[in-house]
Motif scaffolding. Structure first.
Motif, PDB file in Angstrom:
ATOM      1  N   SER A 199       0.840  -1.100  -0.070  1.00 49.48           N
ATOM      2  CA  SER A 199       0.000   0.079   0.033  1.00 49.48           C
ATOM      3  C   SER A 199       0.815   1.211  -0.039  1.00 49.48           C
ATOM      4  N   ARG A 200       1.760   1.236   0.863  1.00 48.48           N
ATOM      5  CA  ARG A 200       2.729   2.389   0.775  1.00 48.48           C
ATOM      6  C   ARG A 200       3.635   2.668  -0.231  1.00 48.48           C
ATOM      7  N   ALA A 201       4.071   1.465  -1.019  1.00 42.20           N
ATOM      8  CA  ALA A 201       4.847   1.584  -2.075  1.00 42.20           C
ATOM      9  C   ALA A 201       3.926   2.086  -3.463  1.00 42.20           C
ATOM     10  N   THR A 202       2.865   1.811  -3.350  1.00 42.73           N
ATOM     11  CA  THR A 202       1.685   2.258  -4.223  1.00 42.73           C
ATOM     12  C   THR A 202       1.557   3.729  -4.272  1.00 42.73           C
ATOM     13  N   GLN A 203       1.334   4.254  -2.974  1.00 43.16           N
ATOM     14  CA  GLN A 203       1.220   5.629  -2.804  1.00 43.16           C
ATOM     15  C   GLN A 203       2.585   6.307  -3.114  1.00 43.16           C
ATOM     16  N   ILE A 204       3.585   5.863  -3.165  1.00 51.55           N
ATOM     17  CA  ILE A 204       4.868   6.445  -3.411  1.00 51.55           C
ATOM     18  C   ILE A 204       5.019   6.517  -4.860  1.00 51.55           C
ATOM     19  N   ILE A 205       4.884   5.471  -5.648  1.00 54.28           N
ATOM     20  CA  ILE A 205       4.884   5.553  -7.082  1.00 54.28           C
ATOM     21  C   ILE A 205       3.721   6.421  -7.614  1.00 54.28           C
ATOM     22  N   LEU A 206       2.519   6.492  -7.392  1.00 52.88           N
ATOM     23  CA  LEU A 206       1.665   7.523  -7.509  1.00 52.88           C
ATOM     24  C   LEU A 206       2.342   8.878  -7.181  1.00 52.88           C
ATOM     25  N   SER A 207       2.845   9.226  -6.196  1.00 52.75           N
ATOM     26  CA  SER A 207       3.095  10.382  -5.929  1.00 52.75           C
ATOM     27  C   SER A 207       4.232  11.093  -6.653  1.00 52.75           C
ATOM     28  N   ASN A 208       5.134  10.051  -7.422  1.00 52.88           N
ATOM     29  CA  ASN A 208       6.255  10.446  -8.090  1.00 52.88           C
ATOM     30  C   ASN A 208       6.068  10.563  -9.566  1.00 52.88           C
ATOM     31  N   ILE A 209       4.838  10.046 -10.274  1.00 51.06           N
ATOM     32  CA  ILE A 209       4.721   9.916 -11.439  1.00 51.06           C
ATOM     33  C   ILE A 209       4.657  11.104 -12.427  1.00 51.06           C
TER      34      ILE A 209
END
Length: 326
Positions: A199-209
């Protein structure tokens, strides 16, 4: 509580050949055999991921200002707002941006007051939603959250066909979400923290695209870096050595992962530097051989006098003053 590897990866696989890479995992006599099958599939994704990203010189076009990084950032911000508005899956947003970047690498859009890029964004989001979402809003309803232009459905469908042609109909892309469950299991084989890590990795990926800098890293690298960032927030896993990530699967690059991880940490810590997305008044764009503004009989009422409207023929973009395909 521990989880078997098949429990962790039952919905992991995605790829261009859906008949061979999607669906249920084959029956295995043990978790060891199942894990070996998954590792082989992940290695195949790493080998093929280069076919689903823009070319190596794409980032340099932003750095040299051949492409407008701020315009891309604005488009991605709008896609993320619509994803949040409708509760779309994270993969839907990521695929939208992936289609947009692959298109921009292969095809130059006309510089026309921003509406071609907005049209491309709507078309890419629509295609991604059709790929991943069980319920997809109408093309008019999809254009929410303050877009500068509103396009007629038939105009969007034309753009969808152009995108499909440029991408050679290869929409089932390999993304960071193809890897994060596998990497999370490698980090926490007990399974007790896998849910939070993913869940946290998903948030990080979306926040950086939105950041064009991440375009130089391939999906597996972004996934590994995001997993490391998520682990860094868990005391039990905060001492994980980034240099050991290379051992998670064949084909991973330690140098690239560490570089992406460091960039990700900088941006995650410094998220306040992002400007809030701007909201624009809406302008309906109708394209029937020419572009019209809703509620106006004159093109000058909806744009500056220096901006010349562009016509649309069967090949899509044509300059009024040049008459040549862009």
């Amino acid at each position: 509580m521990s989880l078997s590897c098949s429990d962790c990866f039952s919905d992991l696989l995605c790829g261009e050949d859906s008949s061979s890479l999607s669906g249920d995992l084959p029956d295995c006599s043990s978790d060891l055999e199942s894990l070996a099958y998954i590792e082989e599939s992940i290695a195949g994704f790493i080998e093929d991921e280069r076919n689903f990203v823009p070319g190596f010189d794409y980032v340099s076009r932003f750095r040299s200002h051949l492409l407008d990084a701020s315009a891309r950032e604005e488009s991605v911000a709008w896609i993320l707002k619509v994803q949040a508005y409708y509760g779309f899956q994270p993969l839907t947003a990521y695929l939208s941006v992936n289609y947009l970047d692959r298109f921009l690498y292969s095809r130059r859009l006309p510089q026309a007051n921003g509406w071609p890029l907005q049209l491309l964004s709507v078309a890419c989001l629509s295609l991604a939603a059709k790929m991943e979402e069980p319920l997809v809003p109408s093309l008019l309803d999809l254009q929410v959250e303050g877009p500068k232009f509103i396009f007629e459905p038939k105009t969007i469908r034309r753009m969808e066909l152009l995108v499909l042609g440029v991408l050679d109909w290869r929409l089932r892309s390999i993304t960071p979400f193809s890897f994060i469950a596998f990497f999370a299991y490698k980090l926490d084989s007990s399974g007790s923290l896998i849910g939070y890590i993913i869940s946290r990795a998903t948030q990080i990926i979306l926040s950086n695209i939105q950041e064009a800098s991440f375009l130089e890293y391939w999906p597996s690298c972004i996934a590994a870096a995001a997993i490391l960032c998520a682990a860094n927030e868990i005391p039990k896993l905060s001492l994980v050595d980034p240099e050991r990530v290379e051992s998670w699967c064949d084909g991973l690059s330690k140098e690239k992962i560490i570089s992406c991880y460091q960039l990700m940490q900088e941006i995650t810590v410094d998220n306040n530097r992002r400007k809030p997305p701007r909201h624009f008044s809406q302008l309906r764009v109708t394209i029937r051989g020419r572009v019209k503004s809703a509620g106006s009989s004159s093109s000058s009422s909806s744009s500056s006098s220096s901006f010349k409207r562009r016509k649309l023929n069967n090949r899509l973009w044509v300059d009024d003053d040049k008459g040549n395909d862009d």
